[in-house]
Design a protein around this motif. Structure first.
Motif, PDB file in Angstrom:
ATOM      1  N   LEU A  45      -4.637  13.129 -36.714  1.00 14.43           N
ATOM      2  CA  LEU A  45      -3.631  12.335 -36.006  1.00 14.43           C
ATOM      3  C   LEU A  45      -3.544  12.745 -34.539  1.00 14.43           C
ATOM      4  N   PHE A  46      -3.564  14.045 -34.269  1.00 11.36           N
ATOM      5  CA  PHE A  46      -3.530  14.517 -32.887  1.00 11.36           C
ATOM      6  C   PHE A  46      -4.733  13.984 -32.113  1.00 11.36           C
ATOM      7  N   ASP A  47      -5.908  14.035 -32.739  1.00 12.01           N
ATOM      8  CA  ASP A  47      -7.117  13.551 -32.084  1.00 12.01           C
ATOM      9  C   ASP A  47      -7.007  12.061 -31.783  1.00 12.01           C
ATOM     10  N   LEU A  48      -6.556  11.279 -32.747  1.00 15.83           N
ATOM     11  CA  LEU A  48      -6.404   9.838 -32.541  1.00 15.83           C
ATOM     12  C   LEU A  48      -5.386   9.546 -31.439  1.00 15.83           C
ATOM     13  N   TYR A  49      -4.300  10.310 -31.401  1.00 18.98           N
ATOM     14  CA  TYR A  49      -3.261  10.110 -30.396  1.00 18.98           C
ATOM     15  C   TYR A  49      -3.794  10.404 -28.993  1.00 18.98           C
ATOM     16  N   ASN A  50      -4.628  11.426 -28.872  1.00 20.39           N
ATOM     17  CA  ASN A  50      -5.128  11.842 -27.559  1.00 20.39           C
ATOM     18  C   ASN A  50      -6.222  10.955 -27.007  1.00 20.39           C
ATOM     19  N   LYS A  51      -6.848  10.160 -27.841  1.00 21.13           N
ATOM     20  CA  LYS A  51      -7.923   9.283 -27.379  1.00 21.13           C
ATOM     21  C   LYS A  51      -7.335   8.006 -26.804  1.00 21.13           C
ATOM     22  N   PRO A  52      -7.984   7.452 -25.767  1.00 26.97           N
ATOM     23  CA  PRO A  52      -7.534   6.141 -25.269  1.00 26.97           C
ATOM     24  C   PRO A  52      -7.575   5.123 -26.411  1.00 26.97           C
ATOM     25  N   GLN A  53      -6.568   4.260 -26.461  1.00 25.98           N
ATOM     26  CA  GLN A  53      -6.444   3.319 -27.571  1.00 25.98           C
ATOM     27  C   GLN A  53      -7.654   2.408 -27.702  1.00 25.98           C
ATOM     28  N   GLU A  54      -8.309   2.097 -26.600  1.00 25.34           N
ATOM     29  CA  GLU A  54      -9.445   1.181 -26.654  1.00 25.34           C
ATOM     30  C   GLU A  54     -10.738   1.878 -27.084  1.00 25.34           C
ATOM     31  N   GLU A  55     -10.724   3.201 -27.209  1.00 22.27           N
ATOM     32  CA  GLU A  55     -11.914   3.957 -27.586  1.00 22.27           C
ATOM     33  C   GLU A  55     -12.021   4.027 -29.110  1.00 22.27           C
ATOM     34  N   ALA A  56     -13.148   3.560 -29.648  1.00 23.60           N
ATOM     35  CA  ALA A  56     -13.360   3.596 -31.101  1.00 23.60           C
ATOM     36  C   ALA A  56     -13.458   5.047 -31.569  1.00 23.60           C
ATOM     37  N   ARG A  57     -12.873   5.317 -32.702  1.00 22.85           N
ATOM     38  CA  ARG A  57     -12.935   6.660 -33.288  1.00 22.85           C
ATOM     39  C   ARG A  57     -13.508   6.500 -34.687  1.00 22.85           C
ATOM     40  N   TYR A  58     -14.622   7.150 -34.922  1.00 16.62           N
ATOM     41  CA  TYR A  58     -15.291   7.033 -36.206  1.00 16.62           C
ATOM     42  C   TYR A  58     -14.837   8.123 -37.164  1.00 16.62           C
ATOM     43  N   LEU A  85      -0.016   4.739 -41.024  1.00 16.03           N
ATOM     44  CA  LEU A  85      -0.239   5.517 -39.803  1.00 16.03           C
ATOM     45  C   LEU A  85      -1.543   5.148 -39.102  1.00 16.03           C
ATOM     46  N   VAL A  86      -2.539   4.727 -39.870  1.00 15.99           N
ATOM     47  CA  VAL A  86      -3.839   4.349 -39.324  1.00 15.99           C
ATOM     48  C   VAL A  86      -4.336   3.083 -40.009  1.00 15.99           C
ATOM     49  N   THR A  87      -5.320   2.446 -39.383  1.00 13.83           N
ATOM     50  CA  THR A  87      -6.062   1.358 -40.017  1.00 13.83           C
ATOM     51  C   THR A  87      -7.532   1.734 -39.997  1.00 13.83           C
ATOM     52  N   THR A  88      -8.286   1.144 -40.904  1.00 13.66           N
ATOM     53  CA  THR A  88      -9.725   1.364 -40.926  1.00 13.66           C
ATOM     54  C   THR A  88     -10.432   0.020 -40.978  1.00 13.66           C
ATOM     55  N   GLU A  89     -11.635   0.010 -40.436  1.00 15.53           N
ATOM     56  CA  GLU A  89     -12.481  -1.179 -40.509  1.00 15.53           C
ATOM     57  C   GLU A  89     -13.923  -0.733 -40.391  1.00 15.53           C
ATOM     58  N   SER A  90     -14.817  -1.541 -40.945  1.00 18.46           N
ATOM     59  CA  SER A  90     -16.246  -1.247 -40.822  1.00 18.46           C
ATOM     60  C   SER A  90     -16.713  -1.608 -39.420  1.00 18.46           C
ATOM     61  N   ASP A  91     -17.618  -0.798 -38.891  1.00 19.25           N
ATOM     62  CA  ASP A  91     -18.216  -1.072 -37.595  1.00 19.25           C
ATOM     63  C   ASP A  91     -19.090  -2.317 -37.729  1.00 19.25           C
ATOM     64  N   LEU A  92     -18.909  -3.290 -36.845  1.00 21.02           N
ATOM     65  CA  LEU A  92     -19.680  -4.536 -36.913  1.00 21.02           C
ATOM     66  C   LEU A  92     -21.168  -4.301 -36.664  1.00 21.02           C
ATOM     67  N   GLU A  93     -21.494  -3.305 -35.826  1.00 22.45           N
ATOM     68  CA  GLU A  93     -22.895  -3.026 -35.525  1.00 22.45           C
ATOM     69  C   GLU A  93     -23.573  -2.187 -36.601  1.00 22.45           C
ATOM     70  N   THR A 101      -8.241   3.729 -36.533  1.00 21.17           N
ATOM     71  CA  THR A 101      -7.367   3.452 -35.392  1.00 21.17           C
ATOM     72  C   THR A 101      -5.942   3.870 -35.730  1.00 21.17           C
ATOM     73  N   LEU A 102      -5.292   4.526 -34.788  1.00 23.65           N
ATOM     74  CA  LEU A 102      -3.887   4.881 -34.935  1.00 23.65           C
ATOM     75  C   LEU A 102      -3.050   3.619 -34.770  1.00 23.65           C
TER      76      LEU A 102
END
Length: 144
Positions: A45-58, A85-93, A101-102
């Motif tokens: 959660l800390f890692d997701l919070y610290n990343k820019p929202q537009e940056e994908a986190r795998y 708290l988070v959502t998940t989705e498959s990478d389209l590529e 995503t947080l």
């Protein structure tokens, strides 16, 4: 006399607090060892919070952040997703990769934690102590 009303930290203060929290976790892990002290969900959660929202986190990156196996990380992320708290989705590529995503709810929960921590006596004492140390150090360097 009016009671002290804690001020809500600015986003930059929250970033500072997040850095302090992460440093605290790292110190606990280094002192107590991974076998005795682990908080993988919190580290994620800390890692997701610290990343820019537009940056994908795998999910694989979160495995590294929390030093947990991919299987265990999947379980943790799934539980966080169940709590909203988070959502998940498959990478389209690359459909094998999972993007985590947080959510706004997750972001607000972390910010509430940080705001309550900022209002605590312990945090205020820590900040005051750090300010005093910086002022004294600066004065010594400047020959004041």
């Amino acid at each position: 006399m009016k009671p002290d009303i804690p001020k809500i930290p600015r986003p930059s203060d929250r970033r500072l607090m997040m850095g302090l929290a992460q440093s605290g976790l790292e110190l606990l892990v280094s002192e107590l060892g991974l076998a005795l002290f682990r908080q993988p969900a919190l580290e994620m959660l800390f890692d997701l919070y610290n990343k820019p929202q537009e940056e994908a986190r795998y999910l694989t990156a979160l495995c590294g952040v929390s030093s947990t196996s991919e299987r265990n990380s999947q379980r943790i992320v799934h539980r966080m997703e169940e709590h909203g708290l988070v959502t998940t989705e498959s990478d389209l590529e690359d459909g094998r990769r999972t993007i985590v995503t947080l959510t706004p709810l997750g972001r607000r929960a972390i910010e509430r934690f940080l705001d309550e921590w900022a209002a605590s006596t312990e945090f205020t004492a820590l900040v005051d102590e750090q300010l005093i140390i910086r002022r004294v150090t600066s004065a010594l360097r400047n020959g004041d």
